[in-house]
Motif scaffolding. Structure first.
Motif, PDB file in Angstrom:
ATOM      1  N   GLU A  22      -3.416  -5.699  -7.978  1.00 50.53           N
ATOM      2  CA  GLU A  22      -3.696  -5.912  -9.393  1.00 50.53           C
ATOM      3  C   GLU A  22      -2.774  -6.977  -9.998  1.00 50.53           C
ATOM      4  OE1 GLU A  22      -3.529  -2.361 -11.733  1.00 50.53           O
ATOM      5  OE2 GLU A  22      -4.527  -3.285 -13.453  1.00 50.53           O
ATOM      6  N   ASP A  23      -1.520  -6.974  -9.560  1.00 46.75           N
ATOM      7  CA  ASP A  23      -0.568  -7.941 -10.110  1.00 46.75           C
ATOM      8  C   ASP A  23      -0.757  -9.349  -9.542  1.00 46.75           C
ATOM      9  OD1 ASP A  23       1.086  -6.511 -12.022  1.00 46.75           O
ATOM     10  OD2 ASP A  23       1.793  -5.313 -10.341  1.00 46.75           O
ATOM     11  N   CYS A  24      -1.325  -9.423  -8.356  1.00 46.03           N
ATOM     12  CA  CYS A  24      -1.491 -10.727  -7.698  1.00 46.03           C
ATOM     13  C   CYS A  24      -2.876 -10.791  -7.083  1.00 46.03           C
ATOM     14  CB  CYS A  24      -0.444 -10.905  -6.606  1.00 46.03           C
ATOM     15  SG  CYS A  24       1.227 -11.061  -7.239  1.00 46.03           S
ATOM     16  N   VAL A  59      -7.590   4.919  -2.869  1.00 50.14           N
ATOM     17  CA  VAL A  59      -7.155   4.909  -4.272  1.00 50.14           C
ATOM     18  C   VAL A  59      -7.828   3.756  -5.015  1.00 50.14           C
ATOM     19  CG1 VAL A  59      -5.179   4.677  -5.818  1.00 50.14           C
ATOM     20  CG2 VAL A  59      -4.942   5.978  -3.689  1.00 50.14           C
ATOM     21  N   LEU A 107       5.624  -9.504  -4.770  1.00 47.00           N
ATOM     22  CA  LEU A 107       4.751  -9.846  -3.661  1.00 47.00           C
ATOM     23  C   LEU A 107       5.136 -11.221  -3.126  1.00 47.00           C
ATOM     24  CD1 LEU A 107       1.102  -8.770  -4.516  1.00 47.00           C
ATOM     25  CD2 LEU A 107       2.477  -8.033  -2.582  1.00 47.00           C
TER      26      LEU A 107
END
Lengths: 428, 428
Positions: free
Chosen positions: A74-76, A130, A336
């Motif tokens: 989600e962040d990258c 998930v 990341l």
């Protein structure tokens, strides 16, 4: 086909196409390879559906392999950058890639990775469970978990991390333990969450046979995850870690009974003086199954340099029994990794693996070093650059600082010991 | 003063101001320090003329120290940059700096380095003899060599590399050996050149007492150089190397008879599986004198990454007896290091030294790691950055990639295992 898995084939004395690929790369005899695959000391992760795989072996007597982690999160969430990483990792000679995607169209990405990769592909299906079901962890069903495993198997994934050893006995150990950091495994913490929320046993432990069945059908190698690996030096080699390892050893035997191939995953964070005993105890408790370690990093205090802390631990580990090193990048514990981080991580892991291959006397491992040393004595700079693990960087360094005397380098200049001693001792 | 050297003072039971500085930094008792300095197992390099020195001890039971090489050479003759390196090396917590200048006004530069450095300073006088006299090597006189040593001693140099073990017996061994690389020590190759050109014995071996006298007068610690250290993995632990080490052990005893402090220098290039035996044989043959190693690098094939190859070897070496690590930078084998290379080399060496200090159970060594681990469990990013070995790099990484949830990092995002397991196991 007349065999289910590589292990099954080996037990029948059948040399598979994948074994032939391994034999072409490694200095091991056909009979030794067959014998070791048959008893699980060597695995050849090769999903039936991974069509363009160029198979490699992992285990005793073979060169140490290295794995690269990547994936969309989600962040990258830049898919193109992650695919670029896949291509670059292959070019930099990674032996395996784990797709750890946790966001977006994970299936499309995974299939694309399998499609373009001749190297073996690994995943951690619980991450994807998930990500894909979009449910709160506690509401994921047992079927959801196993359907994710099945989907990954169908997609051609060669090995999967399954944290099946985190049973309720192990959870009790972790509750009682004076750890500084509890559970640092993502998959482990998800399963811990699920188990505690539902007051149930770990589904991969309880229904391990269901896992075995899927893995046998596609010849997926189970990489038994270490949910309770230490997250810091203080917690290394403690009761929860070893408790889980005992269970992993039991599960290994069960998988082998169905000819399913198994790798064991290991730490993590380990003080340098405990690395060797960690290798010995794994080999013993897990009956010689190949050992796949994440690091281990040998100090906690160097975020930004964990490719180095893990190269130290990884080299010692691989020299003493580890067969497969998961790379660690300078970004570990901070963010990341980007492309440069990935490159730094791959080279550091390859250095550790190669240094260990020399130490464990893999036939021919030192030939490369001897070729480099000969080029050094010959002051043959072109050859030195060609032979370098990273020719691009070696060349850039060399070209950035030209000596007055082109034979030598600016490190010693006209005091070059190689040139002087060659003149005196060889007259040239 | 009522004593000649730190060793002499320790033998008399005198606690010197330099010993008090060591006691303030290390977890060692006064009596243990006195006992170990008295028998040569710990040295405190501290030239009487190095006025602003903050003395450190090197040896058994103390933290592993690291050294930074720098200096002005014909190919890279920027004095300001080299002085900038001195300041930066001190800021990055180097324990020692060796000035290896071989060009220009070496004396002015050396005096300036001593003047601005609270860390111990080392030199290799034969380099300077070649640089300063401007003669062909063969025409340098015995007096020239010793006058250079005297000049360095007067200038306040705390330790000097002297390749006194390269005698004619050792040269015979190197002539007969099937090495891939002959002599890769600069100082060693200069002395070899001198010995062969003049058909004479190594002056530092022949007139070792002259060296002892100068070193005693100024309390210079002799760092007995390993002229025949292996220049590649293939040549490690061979007869020439061990032949020289035997002689270094004999010279150590002679220096100790005059209360002159001694360090032994060691390899170099060594396969990972030979590092431990190299440490053991040095400690045995050299009677427990502190061991100062250059690397060792554990593969020859990674120019551009020799800070990593040497961090692997250095960590294992220091965990098994080495007391002092000479840093190696990514530029090794390619060019003189620049400022960034120096920083990378220092951090890699500090990682190796610290990992080894934990392994050899230096009291308190793991406190730092435990503080970091606690900050990690607390998800206290400010504290993690403060505690990092290189806070600047850790901070830059962290700030370059901000997660949606500020508690965690983009590595795992909302799947952060630390956060999840803390919630489940601690309810926070």
């Amino acid at each position: 086909m007349s065999y289910s898995t590589q292990m099954n084939a080996a037990q029948k004395g059948t040399v598979t196409p994948q074994m032939k690929q391994v034999l072409a790369q490694e200095k091991i005899s056909e009979s030794e390879l067959l014998q070791k695959v048959a008893v699980g000391r060597i695995v050849i992760p090769a999903n039936r559906n991974h069509e363009n795989l160029s198979a490699k072996g992992v285990g005793a007597g073979l060169t140490t392999k290295i794995n690269v982690n990547l994936g969309v999160s989600e962040d990258c969430c830049n898919i193109d950058m992650e695919l670029e990483k896949v291509r670059k990792a292959i070019a930099l000679k990674a032996d395996a890639i784990m797709d750890l995607s946790t966001f977006g169209g994970t299936r499309d990405f995974r299939r694309r990775v399998v499609e373009i990769s001749p190297v073996m592909i690994g995943t951690v299906p619980v991450y994807d469970a998930v990500a894909s079901y979009g449910k709160d962890v506690s509401r994921i069903t047992v079927d959801d978990f196993f359907n994710t495993v099945l989907m990954h198997a169908e997609d051609g994934v060669d090995f999967m991390t399954i944290h099946a050893g985190l049973n309720r006995v192990a959870v009790e150990r972790i509750r009682q333990s004076p750890r500084l950091t509890h559970v640092v495994s993502r998959g482990g913490s998800i399963l811990l969450d699920w188990m505690e929320s539902n007051n149930r046993e770990n589904p991969f432990y309880e229904y391990f046979d269901r896992l075995i069945e899927i893995c046998r059908d596609f010849d997926v190698t189970i990489s038994l995850g270490d949910a309770l690996r230490p997250g810091c030096l203080n917690d290394a080699t403690d009761a929860p870690q070893i408790q889980e390892l005992i269970v992993l050893g039991e599960l290994t035997k069960r998988a082998w009974e169905s000819q399913v191939q198994v790798i064991i995953e290991g730490p993590g964070h380990v003080p340098l003086n405990e690395v060797v005993s960690n290798m010995q105890i794994q080999k013993k408790l897990c009956h010689g199954a190949p050992f796949y370690v994440l690091g281990p990093i040998v100090t906690d205090v160097a975020p930004g340099y964990d490719h180095i802390t893990s190269a130290i631990g990884g080299a010692i580990a691989a020299a003493n029994g580890a067969d497969f090193l998961c790379y660690v990048t300078p970004a570990e514990h901070l963010r990341l990794p980007d492309l440069q981080d990935m490159k730094d991580g791959i080279i550091a892991a390859r250095i550790a693996a190669h240094a260990a291959d020399i130490a464990k006397a893999i036939p021919g491992a030192m030939d490369w070093d001897n070729a480099m040393s000969t080029a050094r004595k010959d002051l043959d700079w072109q050859k030195m650059i060609e032979l370098a693990m990273d020719p691009e960087k070696a060349k850039a360094y060399r070209e950035s600082s030209k000596p007055i005397d082109q034979d030598v380098c600016t490190m010693c200049g006209d005091l070059c010991a190689v040139k002087r001693s060659r003149r005196i001792l060889e007259g040239r």
